[in-house]
Design an enzyme around this catalytic site. Structure first.
Site, PDB file in Angstrom:
ATOM      1  CE  LYS A 155      -3.777  -1.935   2.787  1.00  0.00           C
ATOM      2  NZ  LYS A 155      -4.465  -1.844   4.070  1.00  0.00           N
ATOM      3  CG  HIS A 197      -2.855   6.087   5.531  1.00  0.00           C
ATOM      4  ND1 HIS A 197      -3.099   6.934   6.577  1.00  0.00           N
ATOM      5  CD2 HIS A 197      -4.006   6.029   4.814  1.00  0.00           C
ATOM      6  CE1 HIS A 197      -4.349   7.377   6.514  1.00  0.00           C
ATOM      7  NE2 HIS A 197      -4.916   6.842   5.449  1.00  0.00           N
ATOM      8  CG  HIS A 217       1.645   4.102   8.999  1.00  0.00           C
ATOM      9  ND1 HIS A 217       1.657   3.176  10.015  1.00  0.00           N
ATOM     10  CD2 HIS A 217       0.758   3.639   8.086  1.00  0.00           C
ATOM     11  CE1 HIS A 217       0.820   2.186   9.715  1.00  0.00           C
ATOM     12  NE2 HIS A 217       0.266   2.445   8.554  1.00  0.00           N
TER      13      HIS A 217
END
Length: 578
Positions: free
Chosen positions: A138, A141, A144
């Site tokens: 992924k 994000h 994080h």
């Protein structure tokens, strides 16, 4: 340095009260500087002396304070000793203050205050810090970001105080979602697109396969089959999964490089699959594994052993869970790295998970679990870019850089730079970090682009501006600085305030090491920057006599060194021009 004065005061107290001088060090602290107000340099807390049995704990505390103060006489180091409310105040000789604080600069700037005896009580050893820990396959994000920068600060702080630090990124690289992604890639994936824009393509495949799985049971079955192949280490499935993992780590390293963050080890849940089964066997052999009514494997954590508080470690089909892999990872790390402490940095929603993890480890007979710690943090509200809700961290970093670049282009004081984009990037990231670190980590906070990027006020931009301004002053006067300087030329209240503030640096680092909160250091550096701004206005170097200019340059270069070192501990790269 502060140690010299602390030790002098402690020695005087030791002689007066017939006690070893070391017992007074914890009761002594540098007095915070107040604007436009002269203050003493150190205070002795009488309450601390009472609590430690050095003075009687009964009786009138003010009488004790005044009585002790009257027994302490001025000398060549201390020019004033006075009784306050429950504390004794000490004012040190002004010339000696200037000399002792500014002496180390030019010799070992980077170690200023880091060799303080305050840190002798800290147990130094091997510290393992686990932070960031995003899920693979992924894009990174924005959620994080906090774990990444907080963990980096803790690792930097521990390292600067003499610990051996192991920086670990524990990736979410296992679980049924990889079954779904593997099955989805078989249907919708394309190796060519994977090479061109790896994480974007995997993201698109994941969205597509999830949509398909909602009404197509064949997809769900294919996902279960793929994950089973992974668990059984079938080469084709493992090869594809490894490709996803390597692509992700490469992409993440690019983002980490922008943030100035690095890791010694990229670990992950996948590393502990087999060990998780061994943990289950150990729980079984110790009689800790029970079977619930649903057929799941649980550990009873209730004080009365009545199954009122259980934690699931095994599904009813016998497969392991996140907690089981975390138990295996912790046991593996203590054997492999022999850490003295292990720190997990995750959001506060995982606090119960870590309490139970440490509790189970203790039940298993691992006494070192007491040396494991969870540092929780709150949530960020309203983190958006101009295009709307933010999802990916790179979007935030790009926007911070673009906004900063715009602000710099509008400012009349902006200097000519070799690489304005790189400067804007570093300053933008420092703005993100300072906004995040100003309050207690556990608090949620609201993200505010405008406030965060202000050049004046308590921001990362202000820290960078102060540092760049000091660098510019030092550059313009290159060759004017001398190895020796006259301390009597720095006795104005403005310069004394800067020096008094520097007296607190080791205490601030000590406090940060105790509670692992960056706010103490951030607030210290912001206050230092405000004091430097006043000194810059009131203590000109240009136009002053040679001796005065040399003394002032020593003050400014010392302050610049502390500012830069503190910024680096926070994870900020200081810029020399902006």
């Amino acid at each position: 340095m502060a140690c010299f004065f602390r030790r002098s005061i402690a020695a005087k107290l030791g002689r007066t009260l017939q006690q070893p001088e070391d017992v007074f060090i914890p009761a002594l602290s540098a007095v915070p500087v107040f604007k436009k107000q002269q203050t003493a340099d150190f205070r002795l807390s009488i309450n601390t002396l009472r609590a430690n049995g050095i003075l009687p704990s009964s009786g009138d505390i003010q009488l004790q304070t005044e009585n002790l103060a009257s027994q302490l006489k001025q000398d060549s180091v201390l020019e004033d000793i006075s009784a306050g409310r429950g504390a004794i105040h000490f004012k040190v000789n002004r010339k000696l203050l200037v000399q002792k604080i500014l002496e180390p600069f030019g010799k070992d700037d980077e170690r200023f205050s880091l060799n303080s005896e305050l840190f002798n009580t800290l147990k130094r050893g091997t510290t393992l810090v686990e932070y960031s820990s995003p899920n693979i396959a992924k894009k990174f994000h924005a959620g994080h970001l906090r774990s990444t920068i907080i963990g980096n600060f803790i690792a930097n702080l521990k390292q600067s105080l003499g610990h051996k630090v192991i920086r670990m990124n524990y990736l979410g690289d296992w679980g049924m979602q990889f079954g779904l992604l593997g099955a989805g890639f078989g249907q919708f994936g394309c190796q060519e697109k994977l090479k061109q824009n790896p994480l974007q393509h995997l993201f698109e495949v994941y969205v597509q396969v999830n949509k398909e799985a909602e009404h197509n049971e064949d997809i769900n079955q294919a996902a279960r089959d793929f994950f089973k192949q992974l668990e059984q280490r079938e080469s084709e499935a493992v090869s594809l999964w490894q490709q996803f993992r390597e692509i992700t780590v490469d992409e993440y390293q690019r983002v980490y490089k922008r943030l100035g963050v690095h890791f010694d080890i990229y670990s992950g849940e996948s590393f502990h699959q087999d060990q998780a089964q061994e943990v289950v066997q150990q729980l079984q052999s110790r009689g800790l594994l029970k079977t619930s009514e649903k057929g799941t494997g649980v550990v009873d954590l209730s004080p009365a052993a009545d199954m009122s508080k259980v934690y699931t470690v095994l599904r009813n089909d016998g497969t392991t869970l996140y907690i089981t892999r975390d138990l295996a990872a912790a046991i593996d790390r203590t054997e492999k790295y022999q850490f003295d402490e292990m720190i997990y940095v995750t959001d506060k929603g995982q606090a119960t998970h870590f309490q139970q993890l440490f509790q189970i480890l203790l039940l298993m007979g691992h006494s070192w679990a007491d040396r494991c710690q969870h540092v929780p943090f709150g949530l960020v509200r309203g983190m958006k870019t101009r295009s709307g809700e933010v999802v990916f961290l790179e979007d935030v970093l790009d926007e911070a850089r673009a906004r900063m670049l715009h602000n710099m282009s509008q400012s009349k004081t902006t200097k000519e730079m070799d690489d304005p984009e790189d400067t804007a990037e570093k300053v933008g990231i420092s703005a993100l970090i300072v906004q995040d670190f100003k309050g207690p980590l556990l608090s949620d906070y609201t993200f505010d682009w405008d406030r965060m990027l202000q050049a004046q006020g308590d921001t990362g931009v202000f820290l960078q501006y102060t540092h760049a301004r000091l660098c510019s002053l030092i550059r313009r006067n290159e060759g004017a600085e001398a190895a020796v300087f006259d301390p009597s030329l720095l006795l104005e209240q403005t310069s004394v305030s800067v020096l008094q503030h520097l007296l607190r640096y080791d205490e601030v680092l000590y406090q940060s090491a105790q509670d692992l909160q960056p706010k103490h250091l951030v607030n210290f550096l912001l206050k230092l920057s405000h004091l430097i701004a006043s000194a810059h206005r009131e203590l000109p170097v240009k136009g002053s006599s040679r001796d005065v200019a040399q003394a002032r340059l020593r003050l400014f270069s010392g302050a610049c060194s502390v500012l830069a070192n503190g910024m680096r501990i926070l994870g900020i790269t200081p810029v020399n021009k902006m």
